[in-house]
Scaffold this motif. Structure first.
Motif, PDB file in Angstrom:
ATOM      1  N   CYS A   1      -4.477   1.567   4.517  1.00  0.00           N
ATOM      2  CA  CYS A   1      -5.628   1.917   3.538  1.00  0.00           C
ATOM      3  C   CYS A   1      -5.074   2.455   2.189  1.00  0.00           C
ATOM      4  O   CYS A   1      -3.760   2.847   2.182  1.00  0.00           O
ATOM      5  CB  CYS A   1      -6.426   2.964   4.125  1.00  0.00           C
ATOM      6  SG  CYS A   1      -5.766   4.318   4.713  1.00  0.00           S
ATOM      7  N   ILE A   2      -5.979   2.833   1.175  1.00  0.00           N
ATOM      8  CA  ILE A   2      -5.362   3.635  -0.167  1.00  0.00           C
ATOM      9  C   ILE A   2      -5.245   5.035   0.008  1.00  0.00           C
ATOM     10  O   ILE A   2      -6.513   5.391   0.324  1.00  0.00           O
ATOM     11  CB  ILE A   2      -6.260   2.713  -1.540  1.00  0.00           C
ATOM     12  CG1 ILE A   2      -6.139   1.240  -1.169  1.00  0.00           C
ATOM     13  CG2 ILE A   2      -5.816   3.474  -2.602  1.00  0.00           C
ATOM     14  CD1 ILE A   2      -7.303   0.623  -2.259  1.00  0.00           C
TER      15      ILE A   2
ATOM     16  N   LEU B   1       0.834  -1.311  -0.091  1.00  0.00           N
ATOM     17  CA  LEU B   1      -0.125  -0.103   0.080  1.00  0.00           C
ATOM     18  C   LEU B   1       0.962   1.211  -0.067  1.00  0.00           C
ATOM     19  O   LEU B   1       0.438   2.239  -0.700  1.00  0.00           O
ATOM     20  CB  LEU B   1      -0.891   0.064   1.144  1.00  0.00           C
ATOM     21  CG  LEU B   1      -1.952  -1.164   1.047  1.00  0.00           C
ATOM     22  CD1 LEU B   1      -2.820  -0.905   2.382  1.00  0.00           C
ATOM     23  CD2 LEU B   1      -3.134  -0.698   0.070  1.00  0.00           C
TER      24      LEU B   1
ATOM     25  N   TYR C   1     -12.156   2.730  -7.257  1.00  0.00           N
ATOM     26  CA  TYR C   1     -12.250   2.368  -5.856  1.00  0.00           C
ATOM     27  C   TYR C   1     -13.588   2.214  -5.353  1.00  0.00           C
ATOM     28  O   TYR C   1     -13.851   1.603  -4.694  1.00  0.00           O
ATOM     29  CB  TYR C   1     -11.475   3.472  -5.008  1.00  0.00           C
ATOM     30  CG  TYR C   1      -9.845   3.407  -5.522  1.00  0.00           C
ATOM     31  CD1 TYR C   1      -8.895   2.475  -5.237  1.00  0.00           C
ATOM     32  CD2 TYR C   1      -9.628   4.479  -6.392  1.00  0.00           C
ATOM     33  CE1 TYR C   1      -7.663   2.497  -5.605  1.00  0.00           C
ATOM     34  CE2 TYR C   1      -8.264   4.518  -6.848  1.00  0.00           C
ATOM     35  CZ  TYR C   1      -7.229   3.685  -6.653  1.00  0.00           C
ATOM     36  OH  TYR C   1      -5.873   3.717  -6.967  1.00  0.00           O
TER      37      TYR C   1
ATOM     38  N   ILE D   1      -6.727  -3.280  -4.707  1.00  0.00           N
ATOM     39  CA  ILE D   1      -6.261  -2.080  -4.931  1.00  0.00           C
ATOM     40  C   ILE D   1      -6.205  -1.253  -6.238  1.00  0.00           C
ATOM     41  O   ILE D   1      -5.617  -0.350  -6.376  1.00  0.00           O
ATOM     42  CB  ILE D   1      -4.965  -1.968  -4.221  1.00  0.00           C
ATOM     43  CG1 ILE D   1      -3.974  -2.809  -4.868  1.00  0.00           C
ATOM     44  CG2 ILE D   1      -4.811  -2.069  -2.787  1.00  0.00           C
ATOM     45  CD1 ILE D   1      -2.364  -2.403  -4.378  1.00  0.00           C
TER      46      ILE D   1
ATOM     47  N   SER E   1     -12.798  -5.263  -0.224  1.00  0.00           N
ATOM     48  CA  SER E   1     -11.492  -4.843  -0.708  1.00  0.00           C
ATOM     49  C   SER E   1     -10.843  -3.842   0.344  1.00  0.00           C
ATOM     50  O   SER E   1     -11.705  -3.442   1.422  1.00  0.00           O
ATOM     51  CB  SER E   1     -11.724  -4.014  -1.824  1.00  0.00           C
ATOM     52  OG  SER E   1     -12.138  -4.796  -3.047  1.00  0.00           O
TER      53      SER E   1
ATOM     54  N   ASP F   1       1.722   1.641  -3.472  1.00  0.00           N
ATOM     55  CA  ASP F   1       0.634   2.484  -3.957  1.00  0.00           C
ATOM     56  C   ASP F   1       0.360   3.946  -3.920  1.00  0.00           C
ATOM     57  O   ASP F   1      -0.059   4.640  -4.910  1.00  0.00           O
ATOM     58  CB  ASP F   1      -0.746   1.753  -3.773  1.00  0.00           C
ATOM     59  CG  ASP F   1      -1.985   2.189  -4.419  1.00  0.00           C
ATOM     60  OD1 ASP F   1      -2.234   1.763  -5.627  1.00  0.00           O
ATOM     61  OD2 ASP F   1      -2.524   2.973  -3.675  1.00  0.00           O
TER      62      ASP F   1
ATOM     63  N   LYS G   1      -0.882   0.751 -12.121  1.00  0.00           N
ATOM     64  CA  LYS G   1      -2.188   1.389 -11.258  1.00  0.00           C
ATOM     65  C   LYS G   1      -3.126   1.880 -12.016  1.00  0.00           C
ATOM     66  O   LYS G   1      -2.711   2.447 -13.276  1.00  0.00           O
ATOM     67  CB  LYS G   1      -1.458   2.235 -10.266  1.00  0.00           C
ATOM     68  CG  LYS G   1      -2.604   3.019  -9.364  1.00  0.00           C
ATOM     69  CD  LYS G   1      -1.577   3.851  -8.488  1.00  0.00           C
ATOM     70  CE  LYS G   1      -2.603   4.707  -7.441  1.00  0.00           C
ATOM     71  NZ  LYS G   1      -1.722   5.646  -6.755  1.00  0.00           N
TER      72      LYS G   1
END
Length: 624
Positions: free
Chosen positions: A400-401, A307, A374, A351, A381, A310, A367
């Motif tokens: 978390c994203i 993450l 999302y 993600i 997820s 990301d 990505k």
């Protein structure tokens, strides 16, 4: 431009004051020192609680540290106002030749850190330990690095802390990549045939993206690459030859450091660890993240390491992982020794990543470029963070994203050729176009003046001032440059425009205006940093340090000017340069500190009617 803090206004008044006013000045300084002691605390030292690895604030030792520092700074200011020369700092012992503050593994273990966290950066403990103020000396066999580009392929073995045994035990890849001679380490040149497969490897990645050649990376929007665990820098050196900006990050290593070797070769690098903390970059910072057998187990800790990748990856950006598929990464139990691609592919779907290609042992994930992805995922997820555009500075990793609601959500394939500098993009960053373009012109002009000053003539008894009639330094006189208060990165831009063979680490101070996003969006190297703390690099890694109004900015912080100059000296190479631009009073104070670290220094009047001055310094080569 920030308003000068009263402390610095007092310092500025020291020079040239009538004696009757000095008594009042000392009274004011005394009051300021007392207020410093009694004022609310802003720094955050911690200590371990008994029987637990939990860190709790150490208020009493912090109070003592501020009190002691205020007293020392007060005495130094008093000596300076009386015209008394300040004594030079002593030289450190041999044990500090490769000293990197904030990475004291033994001390971290004693503080209660464990399970790998003791290997991470912990500056909070630096303040609690007795700290000897001394000038770090180079090793006995240290030599001035060769100029770029020769210095990219040949470095002096005495300049890096790697032993012959470490070299021989590092495997056949290393022996193909490097040749260890009596006092040199030679890296294979990029001229001619393929060396160590690096060109083939880069071409393979390009093909996985869908390009015909690695020379087309920029066409796919790839300009900046975060290279995790960069080895000895061969991949980064190849990317530099393609006009890309790779930044190597690797964990702290007492010997055989990847970061130290990369910087010695003139390649962008800094110490950074994927374990428990976020990297000091904003969300959506890099076009590609690369990991070639970097030794990280990506799916542990609730996938927070992945993450973090990301978080710093731009929309539409790529994650390249090269790892043997039949081997598990890290020390996992047998029950978890499944294919890395299988484990990460399951996570990637949660993600909004897609596995776009695989060749041999290399995998390429992309990505999503669509932020709506999302909201259309399944309920199990990974959640989206509610962080906005927060400024991470070694904060704990998050499960978390991040970055999904950022105004900077622009797919890398949709950016303009001059990304970050169009009127629309400047507006996203909250920057007025006229402010940006004025700053650009200022630094174009300033760099020309700087370059004319970077010559030994300035420190000689030469009767004429440096100017157009003096010989200018060669374009490759400096390679590794740090702009300690980078703002929009326009010094970096000016160096590129004027054909200098330098790269710049653009540092944005933690409590300054956060302009790091535009620096990174322009394709430059940059990082967030608190200058009350040491910088995460090894000694003797930069050829030039530049600080424009940094000292005035830091006047509102509780930073020790002595510690700042010792840190600058630590990371500066022998015979390296320091250029400080600030108000006259601040510059005079800085000149006094420069003498304490043995720098040769001259104050330059800009002759523009302002109270701005330049302090140009050169660090001597202190041989044993």
């Amino acid at each position: 431009m920030m308003t000068s803090h009263p402390w610095y206004k007092s310092v500025s008044s020291v020079f040239g004051l009538r004696p009757r006013i000095k008594g009042l000045l000392f009274f004011i300084l005394g009051v300021v020192a007392l207020l410093t002691i009694l004022s609310p605390l802003t720094s955050t030292p911690y200590e371990a609680s008994t029987g637990s690895s939990t860190l709790v604030p150490n208020i009493y030792s912090n109070y003592r540290r501020i009190k002691e520092q205020a007293a020392v700074d007060y005495l130094d200011l008093r000596s300076l106002s009386l015209g008394t020369s300040l004594r030079e700092f002593p030289l450190c012992g041999k044990e500090k030749e490769s000293y990197v503050p904030c990475y004291n593994v033994t001390g971290n273990l004693l503080a209660g850190l464990q399970e790998g966290d003791e290997l991470d950066r912990h500056c909070e403990f630096e303040f609690e330990r007795e700290k000897e103020r001394c000038v770090v000396r180079p090793p006995r066999d240290y030599k001035i690095p060769l100029r770029w580009p020769l210095g990219r392929d040949i470095i002096w073995s005495g300049n890096v802390k790697i032993t012959k045994d470490q070299f021989l035990s590092s495997g056949t890849v290393t022996t193909r990549l490097m040749l260890l001679e009596e006092n040199q380490i030679t890296f294979h040149s990029e001229d001619g045939l393929v060396f160590d497969g690096v060109k083939d490897y880069a071409r393979q990645i390009a093909e996985m993206i869908g390009l015909g050649s690695d020379t087309e990376f920029a066409q796919a929007g790839v300009r900046t690459v975060l290279d995790i665990g960069c080895g000895f820098g061969s991949f980064g050196a190849h990317l530099v030859s393609l006009k890309l900006m790779p930044i190597c990050i690797a964990k702290y290593e007492a010997t055989g450091s990847q970061v130290q070797l990369a910087l010695e070769r003139g390649l962008p690098a800094m110490i950074g660890n994927f374990f428990s903390k976020q990297l000091p970059y904003p969300a959506l910072s890099f076009d590609m993240v690369h990991c070639a057998q970097c030794g990280i187990t990506w799916d542990i800790k609730d996938a927070m390491l992945l993450l973090e990748v990301d978080r710093v990856l731009k929309p539409g950006g790529y994650f390249v992982l090269t790892s043997p598929t039949n081997k598990a990464q890290g020390n996992l139990p047998d029950t978890k020794k499944t294919s890395i691609s299988t484990r990460l592919n399951d996570l990637s779907k949660k993600i909004c990543w897609s596995l776009t290609a695989q060749q041999d042992e290399s995998f390429l994930w992309q990505k999503t470029a669509d932020s709506n992805c999302y909201s259309s995922r399944s309920q199990d997820s990974i959640p989206v963070c509610k962080d906005g555009d927060s400024v991470p500075y070694y904060h704990p990793l998050v499960p978390c994203i991040s970055g999904t609601t950022s105004k900077r959500w622009i797919p890398i394939q949709n950016r303009s050729a001059v990304a970050g500098t169009t009127s629309a993009e400047l507006e996203i960053h909250g920057i007025k176009p006229e402010e940006f373009y004025e700053d650009t012109q200022v630094w174009r002009s300033a760099l020309k003046n700087y370059w004319s000053l970077l010559t030994p003539l300035i420190f000689s008894d030469h009767p004429k001032r440096p100017g157009d009639e003096d010989p200018l330094p060669p374009f490759n006189m400096i390679r590794n440059v740090m702009d300690m208060h980078a703002r929009f990165g326009n010094l970096n831009s000016a160096l590129l425009e004027q054909g200098k063979s330098a790269w710049v680490m653009n540092v944005v101070p933690l409590n300054a205006r956060n302009t790091l996003p535009i620096v990174l969006d322009r394709g430059f190297a940059g990082v967030l940093h608190d200058w009350c703390e040491p910088f995460p690099t090894y000694p003797r890694t930069y050829d030039m340090l530049h600080a424009n109004e940094l000292l005035t900015h830091l006047s509102s912080e509780r930073c020790s000017l002595m510690d700042l100059f010792l840190e600058m000296d630590r990371i500066l190479r022998p015979e390296g340069w320091v250029v400080i631009s600030d108000k006259l009073g601040v510059i005079e104070m800085a000149r006094a500190m420069a003498s304490r670290v043995r720098w040769e220094a001259r104050v330059i009047d800009l002759q523009d009617g302002s109270d701005q001055r330049l302090l140009v310094c050169q660090k001597p080569f202190l041989k044993k």
